[in-house]
Enzyme design. Sequence first.
Site, PDB file in Angstrom:
ATOM      1  N   PRO A   2       0.823  -1.173   0.000  1.00 29.89           N
ATOM      2  CA  PRO A   2       0.000   0.000   0.000  1.00 29.89           C
ATOM      3  C   PRO A   2       0.881   1.256   0.000  1.00 29.89           C
ATOM      4  O   PRO A   2       1.782   1.401   0.807  1.00 29.89           O
ATOM      5  CB  PRO A   2      -0.767  -0.119   1.296  1.00 29.89           C
ATOM      6  N   GLU A   3       0.615   2.118  -0.946  1.00 30.59           N
ATOM      7  CA  GLU A   3       1.269   3.431  -0.965  1.00 30.59           C
ATOM      8  C   GLU A   3       0.253   4.433  -0.431  1.00 30.59           C
ATOM      9  O   GLU A   3      -0.790   4.033   0.079  1.00 30.59           O
ATOM     10  CB  GLU A   3       1.708   3.771  -2.399  1.00 30.59           C
ATOM     11  N   LYS A  58       2.993   6.648   4.736  1.00 30.78           N
ATOM     12  CA  LYS A  58       2.310   5.373   4.522  1.00 30.78           C
ATOM     13  C   LYS A  58       1.937   4.725   5.851  1.00 30.78           C
ATOM     14  O   LYS A  58       1.663   3.537   5.914  1.00 30.78           O
ATOM     15  CB  LYS A  58       3.215   4.427   3.716  1.00 30.78           C
ATOM     16  N   ARG A 124       3.884 -11.467   4.020  1.00 27.94           N
ATOM     17  CA  ARG A 124       5.351 -11.492   4.105  1.00 27.94           C
ATOM     18  C   ARG A 124       5.912 -11.079   5.462  1.00 27.94           C
ATOM     19  O   ARG A 124       7.138 -11.033   5.627  1.00 27.94           O
ATOM     20  CB  ARG A 124       5.929 -10.624   2.979  1.00 27.94           C
ATOM     21  N   ARG A 276      14.456  -1.476  -8.660  1.00 21.61           N
ATOM     22  CA  ARG A 276      13.014  -1.761  -8.651  1.00 21.61           C
ATOM     23  C   ARG A 276      12.539  -1.915 -10.081  1.00 21.61           C
ATOM     24  O   ARG A 276      13.037  -1.238 -10.988  1.00 21.61           O
ATOM     25  CB  ARG A 276      12.234  -0.603  -8.006  1.00 21.61           C
TER      26      ARG A 276
END
Length: 292
Positions: A2-3, A58, A124, A276
């Site tokens: 989530p950003e 965030k 995770r 990335r």
Amino acid sequence: MPELPEVETIRRGLKDLISGKKIVKIEILNLKSYPNSQTDTNNFVIGYHIIDVRRRAKLLMIDLNSGYSLLIHLKMTGQLVYVSKKLRFGAGHPNDSLVNQLPDKSTRVIIELSDSNLFFNDQRKFGWIKLLPTDLLTDETYFSKHGPEPLENLTLTAFKNNLKKRLKSNIKAVLLDQSVIAGIGNIYADESLFLAKIHPKTMVGDIGSKKLADLYKSIQQVLQLSISKGGSTDKNYVNAEGKKGSYLEFAKVFRRDNLPCPVCGTTIIKIRVASRGTHLCPKCQKVKILTR
DNA sequence: CACTTGACCTGTCCGC
DNA sequence: TGCGGACAGGTCAAGT
């Protein structure tokens, strides 16, 4: 993860759903996800009411009337899903989705309220919930290393000044740096750079003043559009009610490699920038050639 | 100092 | 069907 738009969507949903409610129990299924002492939990969480749900960068903050807050980072795969204790639906019912199956194997913490449960799921295990005094969660203390909120107190001048500290870095790495601007992650970095027609590898020092203004606008446009669509769901993201966001249907380049650029039709490529995955249109976003 | 890489975890997908 | 490796929306610490 989530950003900013995803965290903001969760915040808005949660605020409506849990404000005023009492926390009756915290069930910890994975210790690292909730690194707080039992004593503090007993003294400052259990039996207290939720008075606000806030966001900075965030991070989410659930403020309690004990003077303490639950500070939550969802990292890559965290979810906060609200499930009423009463409303459960049978198989085949339209609402027989994620919420009916919780807890599941990714549930790490269960925050039990009087009439409902808040499930902190995190495949995770990178995310966490920290218990901290509310007055410690200010820009002067906890958030002193975070840059400004792009949709609130960020002026074009401040934006340019912040970027000036990183003239030799590529622009994508700088957009991902939370100390420069808070809340942008991989999706919205790629989308903003596409809108502003800037190659992600461009050094900040090579971007002209007008282009910087374009980028400033693009960031705000992209973030606002995503919030209006309830965020982006790639794999794991869901809002407080367990529902997915639809922004990715509107994304111009992110996860669209090998598809045509919506502006010029050129095939979108995926490369690596700042270690990335990075998506761009090689025609719309040209690398600036340095002449020496 | 500025910048890059590896580590933290689990799951999935792709090639052999 | 199995196995190895790369990769996934984030952020630190440690390395160059």
